[in-house]
Design an enzyme around this catalytic site. Structure first.
Site, short mmCIF file in Angstrom:
data_model
loop_
_atom_site.label_atom_id
_atom_site.label_comp_id
_atom_site.label_asym_id
_atom_site.label_seq_id
_atom_site.Cartn_x
_atom_site.Cartn_y
_atom_site.Cartn_z
N CYS A 400 -2.75 -7.04 -1.65
CA CYS A 400 -2.06 -6.37 -0.51
C CYS A 400 -3.02 -5.14 -0.13
O CYS A 400 -3.97 -5.19 0.69
CB CYS A 400 -0.70 -5.76 -0.77
SG CYS A 400 0.03 -5.82 0.97
N HIS A 527 1.68 -10.95 -2.73
CA HIS A 527 1.77 -10.50 -4.22
C HIS A 527 1.85 -11.80 -5.15
O HIS A 527 2.79 -12.15 -5.36
CB HIS A 527 2.82 -9.52 -4.52
CG HIS A 527 2.82 -8.25 -3.68
ND1 HIS A 527 2.48 -7.23 -4.48
CD2 HIS A 527 2.67 -7.83 -2.51
CE1 HIS A 527 2.15 -6.05 -3.70
NE2 HIS A 527 2.57 -6.65 -2.50
N GLU A 529 1.46 -11.78 -8.21
CA GLU A 529 2.07 -11.43 -9.51
C GLU A 529 3.59 -11.82 -9.62
O GLU A 529 4.27 -11.99 -10.74
CB GLU A 529 2.08 -10.20 -9.92
CG GLU A 529 2.59 -9.06 -8.97
CD GLU A 529 1.78 -8.56 -7.79
OE1 GLU A 529 2.14 -7.78 -7.15
OE2 GLU A 529 0.53 -9.34 -7.55
#
Length: 600
Positions: A400, A527, A529
């Site tokens: 990001c 994102h 993750e």
């Protein structure tokens, strides 16, 4: 529907989330369908406006819900997809009740904490507990509810009272209470002290809830004497007192709980009837994961360049994703937290030792990661870190804001836009290479960003990331941002070798960036993750760790899969390939199906 309430005593941050997740893992291993709810007693509507130093990272769900980081633990452990309503806050409950009062739903009655707030809590829990979480539209069997904070906190009282009533509402066979408490061991005496736990449970019982299981958190395993003492003074059988001491990894927590008979106790206590008989096989695979983590010998060093490095929880999902991928590449993760501002020239003038130490930590790392964030502080340090990674061919992953910093650095040094910047950081810049998205800039802070699951289309087959995603035509990942790469400048970037290989469905938003002539230089606007799992690591992180450990080229040469003759008992690289094959990244086969499953 069965309910398990997990409460905490003595101190916060004791590990209730991991305990709750582990209980769910054990139940799910027995064929029980599990969902989870996290209750946060703060008045905020959601976690979206928190500083990471206040409450750790903001976790984002598929539906765009900005929630407590513990929901990330639930999703990772249980491999389920939760929703914004799975996170309850005092603010949400009061807003719900006040809206009902404004509509006249209470028929002119005086609206009070009891019964209206407590009823609102119970109704919310019952409604959310029935929502399917596994994609098969099947109602869960068990809902695990974690009550944040500690027993005795004034802000948590309405929730404790709600569950005191709730246990009678749903009947005893459908409600179980698990209390997690600290058993300190002062160095002066070396003796494990049970008095804090006794006091905590005495207060819990005084509020009308009696624990069915007492989980004693300690640095070392509690002794039988301590267990008997807790049993005697807390009105539970010795077998209802569990010991969870500090372990080598959180993957061992479900194993330790199972060794103490938790599965059988919960089955009997809640009169559960598992639909399949697989706990031994499942726990064996979980044990294999934990053993694999413990036996890693080689190390890979990753520099995380951020602005919230003083609190590990600020990057909780990033750290988990790195751990998942380091496990997959058979390397122990050595994570270095580098404060981005320490890399800037101002720090050299103010504190030369701090400046040189930060740069030493950066240049000696195997890979550099720049995560998301907000605001101008430390941004120039991140840009400098990106410059080092690009010029020195060090594996780099930007998430990001990390992608945006990579674009800024490239524009300044390759496109000769010396003052290139983001309008977030410097609104007056002559070269706005990162701009705000007007539809997400409403002047209000909470819930106004581009949030949740979004589709990214690959624009070329000559993409490393596409291959890491299993040759998918598109992927779906979670977002959390309100600034984007300026689409008007993309053509100029691509002429100089910065390729935007993944874009939004309308082609206007740059989602995935790769750099030509670099071993691994990747930036993503989303994102990844958030949907990384212990046995299904996120492809961007997995590729980053492969590159950082020197294994990417070998993996590419094998066609991004293991050879048929490789066995799990072979070399470390063979073991890696078997592990990757067995986990099937994001549950996807290399065809046109997208992955299932974000921001500044």
């Amino acid at each position: 529907m069965k309910y398990i309430l997990v409460t905490g005593g003595v101190i916060s941050g004791i590990g209730k989330g991991v305990i709750a997740s582990s209980l769910g893992t054990i139940l799910k291993s027995s064929g029980v369908r599990v969902t989870s709810i996290k209750i946060d007693p703060y008045i905020n509507i959601d976690a979206g406006t928190f500083s990471p130093y206040e409450h750790g990272e903001v976790f984002v769900l598929n539906d765009g819900g900005e929630v407590d980081l513990d929901l990330g633990n639930y999703e990772r452990f249980l491999d389920i997809t939760l929703h914004r309503d799975n996170n309850i806050t005092t603010g949400k409950i009061y807003q719900h009740v006040i809206n009902k009062e404004r509509r006249g739903d209470y028929l002119g009655k005086t609206v009070q904490v009891v019964p209206h707030i407590t009823d609102g809590i119970q109704e919310w829990v019952e409604r959310v507990a029935k929502v399917p979480v596994d994609g098969d539209n099947t109602t869960p069997d068990v809902c695990i509810i974690e009550l944040g904070g500690t027993i005795g906190d004034i802000e948590g009282m309405p929730f404790v009272e709600a569950f005191r009533q709730f246990q009678f509402r749903v009947k005893r066979d459908n409600f179980c209470c698990v209390h997690v408490s600290l058993v300190p061991q002062p160095k002066a005496t070396g003796e494990q002290k049970t008095k804090p736990t006794q006091s905590s449970i005495r207060e819990l019982r005084g509020l009308g809830l009696s624990p069915d299981l007492v989980v004693c958190r300690s640095s070392l395993p509690i002794t039988e004497t301590v267990k008997e003492k807790v049993s005697l003074f807390c009105h539970v059988e010795p077998e209802q007192v569990l010991s969870i001491h500090d372990l080598s990894s959180i993957y061992r927590v479900p194993l330790l709980l199972e060794e103490q008979g938790v599965s059988q106790f919960l089955m009997n206590r809640l009169k559960l009837h598992p639909q399949m008989n697989i706990p031994k096989r499942f726990m064996a695979s979980w044990r294999e994961l934990a053993d694999r983590y413990d036996r890693l010998l080689r190390e890979v060093t990753i520099a995380l360049v951020g602005k919230y490095t003083k609190l590990e929880d600020a990057y909780a999902s990033v750290i988990k994703a790195l751990q998942h991928s380091s496990l997959a590449v058979s390397h122990r993760l050595n994570l270095r937290y580098i404060e981005a501002a320490d890399l800037e020239m101002e720090t050299l003038a103010e504190d030369p030792c701090k400046y040189h130490e930060a740069w030493h930590q950066l240049v000696s790392a195997n890979g550099i990661l720049v995560p998301g964030g907000f605001g101008a502080r430390g941004t120039e340090g991140k840009v400098l870190a990106v410059n080092w990674a690009r010029k020195k061919k060090v594996p780099f992953l930007g998430i990001c804001l990390g992608l945006q910093c990579a674009v800024i650095e490239f524009a300044r040094n390759e496109l000769k836009m010396v003052d290139a910047n983001s309008t977030e950081l410097y609104p007056e810049t002559k070269h706005p290479v990162v701009i705000d998205m007007p539809e997400h800039n409403t002047g209000q802070m909470g819930g106004t960003m581009r949030l949740g699951l979004r589709k990214t289309l690959f624009k070329t087959d000559k993409s490393l990331m596409k291959k890491l995603y299993g040759n998918a035509d598109y992927v779906e990942e979670r977002h959390r941002h309100r600034y984007e790469v300026n689409p008007a400048l993309v053509e100029e970037f691509e002429k100089h070798g910065m390729k935007f290989v993944g874009r939004s469905e309308d082609g206007e938003r740059m989602e995935i960036m790769e750099l030509e002539d670099h071993p691994f230089f990747v930036g993503v606007q989303y994102h990844p993750e958030y949907i990384s799992r212990p046995i299904r690591p996120s492809p961007p992180y997995f590729g980053f760790l492969l590159a950082s450990s020197g294994k990417l080229q070998g993996y590419v040469n094998r066609g991004f899969r293991k050879s048929p003759h490789m066995s799990y008992s072979g070399s470390e690289d063979d073991e890696l390939c078997h592990f990757v094959d067995s986990m099937q990244l994001h549950g996807q086969t290399p065809v046109k199906d997208a992955t299932k499953k974000s921001g500044d």
